[in-house]
Design a protein around this motif. Structure first.
Motif, mmCIF file in Angstrom:
data_model
loop_
_atom_site.group_PDB
_atom_site.id
_atom_site.type_symbol
_atom_site.label_atom_id
_atom_site.label_comp_id
_atom_site.label_asym_id
_atom_site.label_seq_id
_atom_site.Cartn_x
_atom_site.Cartn_y
_atom_site.Cartn_z
ATOM 1 N N GLY A 27 0.810 -1.202 0.000
ATOM 2 C CA GLY A 27 0.000 0.000 0.000
ATOM 3 C C GLY A 27 0.846 1.256 0.000
ATOM 4 O O GLY A 27 0.547 2.232 0.672
ATOM 5 N N LEU A 28 1.930 1.241 -0.757
ATOM 6 C CA LEU A 28 2.854 2.365 -0.811
ATOM 7 C C LEU A 28 2.306 3.478 -1.703
ATOM 8 O O LEU A 28 1.790 3.209 -2.776
ATOM 9 C CB LEU A 28 4.207 1.904 -1.368
ATOM 10 C CG LEU A 28 4.873 0.752 -0.619
ATOM 11 C CD1 LEU A 28 6.062 0.233 -1.409
ATOM 12 C CD2 LEU A 28 5.310 1.208 0.745
ATOM 13 N N LYS A 29 2.454 4.697 -1.267
ATOM 14 C CA LYS A 29 1.981 5.830 -2.047
ATOM 15 C C LYS A 29 2.909 6.052 -3.252
ATOM 16 O O LYS A 29 4.124 6.059 -3.111
ATOM 17 C CB LYS A 29 1.949 7.090 -1.192
ATOM 18 C CG LYS A 29 1.401 8.283 -1.918
ATOM 19 C CD LYS A 29 1.349 9.494 -1.022
ATOM 20 C CE LYS A 29 0.852 10.684 -1.796
ATOM 21 N NZ LYS A 29 0.861 11.897 -1.008
ATOM 22 N N VAL A 30 2.304 6.215 -4.412
ATOM 23 C CA VAL A 30 3.064 6.479 -5.625
ATOM 24 C C VAL A 30 3.069 7.980 -5.863
ATOM 25 O O VAL A 30 2.019 8.595 -5.964
ATOM 26 C CB VAL A 30 2.434 5.760 -6.843
ATOM 27 C CG1 VAL A 30 3.167 6.132 -8.120
ATOM 28 C CG2 VAL A 30 2.433 4.265 -6.642
ATOM 29 N N SER A 31 4.248 8.539 -5.921
ATOM 30 C CA SER A 31 4.352 9.964 -6.243
ATOM 31 C C SER A 31 5.181 10.082 -7.512
ATOM 32 O O SER A 31 6.316 9.634 -7.558
ATOM 33 C CB SER A 31 4.982 10.749 -5.099
ATOM 34 O OG SER A 31 6.271 10.274 -4.839
ATOM 35 N N GLY A 32 4.592 10.623 -8.523
ATOM 36 C CA GLY A 32 5.294 10.738 -9.798
ATOM 37 C C GLY A 32 5.093 9.509 -10.653
ATOM 38 O O GLY A 32 4.046 8.884 -10.647
ATOM 39 N N ARG A 33 6.130 9.135 -11.336
ATOM 40 C CA ARG A 33 6.085 8.041 -12.308
ATOM 41 C C ARG A 33 6.074 6.678 -11.629
ATOM 42 O O ARG A 33 6.835 6.434 -10.702
ATOM 43 C CB ARG A 33 7.308 8.178 -13.205
ATOM 44 C CG ARG A 33 7.285 7.295 -14.383
ATOM 45 C CD ARG A 33 8.427 7.678 -15.322
ATOM 46 N NE ARG A 33 8.916 6.459 -15.933
ATOM 47 C CZ ARG A 33 10.165 6.170 -16.149
ATOM 48 N NH1 ARG A 33 11.092 7.033 -15.811
ATOM 49 N NH2 ARG A 33 10.516 5.051 -16.701
ATOM 50 N N ASP A 34 5.239 5.782 -12.126
ATOM 51 C CA ASP A 34 5.147 4.408 -11.623
ATOM 52 C C ASP A 34 6.138 3.555 -12.412
ATOM 53 O O ASP A 34 5.773 2.820 -13.312
ATOM 54 C CB ASP A 34 3.707 3.909 -11.778
ATOM 55 C CG ASP A 34 3.493 2.520 -11.234
ATOM 56 O OD1 ASP A 34 4.279 2.090 -10.372
ATOM 57 O OD2 ASP A 34 2.544 1.856 -11.681
ATOM 58 N N ARG A 35 7.397 3.664 -12.071
ATOM 59 C CA ARG A 35 8.495 3.072 -12.837
ATOM 60 C C ARG A 35 8.414 1.555 -12.972
ATOM 61 O O ARG A 35 8.710 0.994 -14.014
ATOM 62 C CB ARG A 35 9.811 3.461 -12.174
ATOM 63 C CG ARG A 35 11.009 2.942 -12.884
ATOM 64 C CD ARG A 35 12.252 3.594 -12.309
ATOM 65 N NE ARG A 35 13.322 3.392 -13.253
ATOM 66 C CZ ARG A 35 14.322 2.555 -13.057
ATOM 67 N NH1 ARG A 35 14.406 1.896 -11.955
ATOM 68 N NH2 ARG A 35 15.252 2.396 -13.958
ATOM 69 N N HIS A 36 8.015 0.865 -11.915
ATOM 70 C CA HIS A 36 8.011 -0.601 -11.915
ATOM 71 C C HIS A 36 6.635 -1.211 -12.141
ATOM 72 O O HIS A 36 6.493 -2.418 -12.162
ATOM 73 C CB HIS A 36 8.594 -1.128 -10.604
ATOM 74 C CG HIS A 36 10.001 -0.693 -10.371
ATOM 75 N ND1 HIS A 36 11.051 -1.111 -11.142
ATOM 76 C CD2 HIS A 36 10.531 0.158 -9.462
ATOM 77 C CE1 HIS A 36 12.168 -0.552 -10.717
ATOM 78 N NE2 HIS A 36 11.877 0.227 -9.698
#
Length: 55
Positions: A27-36
């Motif tokens: 449940g980690l917050k994504v900030s910016g680009r979702d690289r993976h």
């Protein structure tokens, strides 16, 4: 979220399991680009319940 993952982790589910086992949690917050790609539902939360479903 680490910048790289071990090469053997190919699926989102494998990466999310690895994150949890290595103390990052889920449940980690994504900030910016979702690289993976762990935010498949694009709701801003990586490794959320909907992100682990197979497509």
């Amino acid at each position: 979220m680490p910048w790289t993952f071990p090469k053997k982790l190919n699926t989102v589910a494998e990466r999310c399991d690895w994150l949890e086992k290595n103390g990052y949690g889920t449940g980690l917050k994504v900030s910016g680009r979702d690289r993976h790609g762990p935010d498949r539902t694009k709701d801003g939360i990586a490794c959320g319940r909907g992100d682990l479903r197979k497509r």
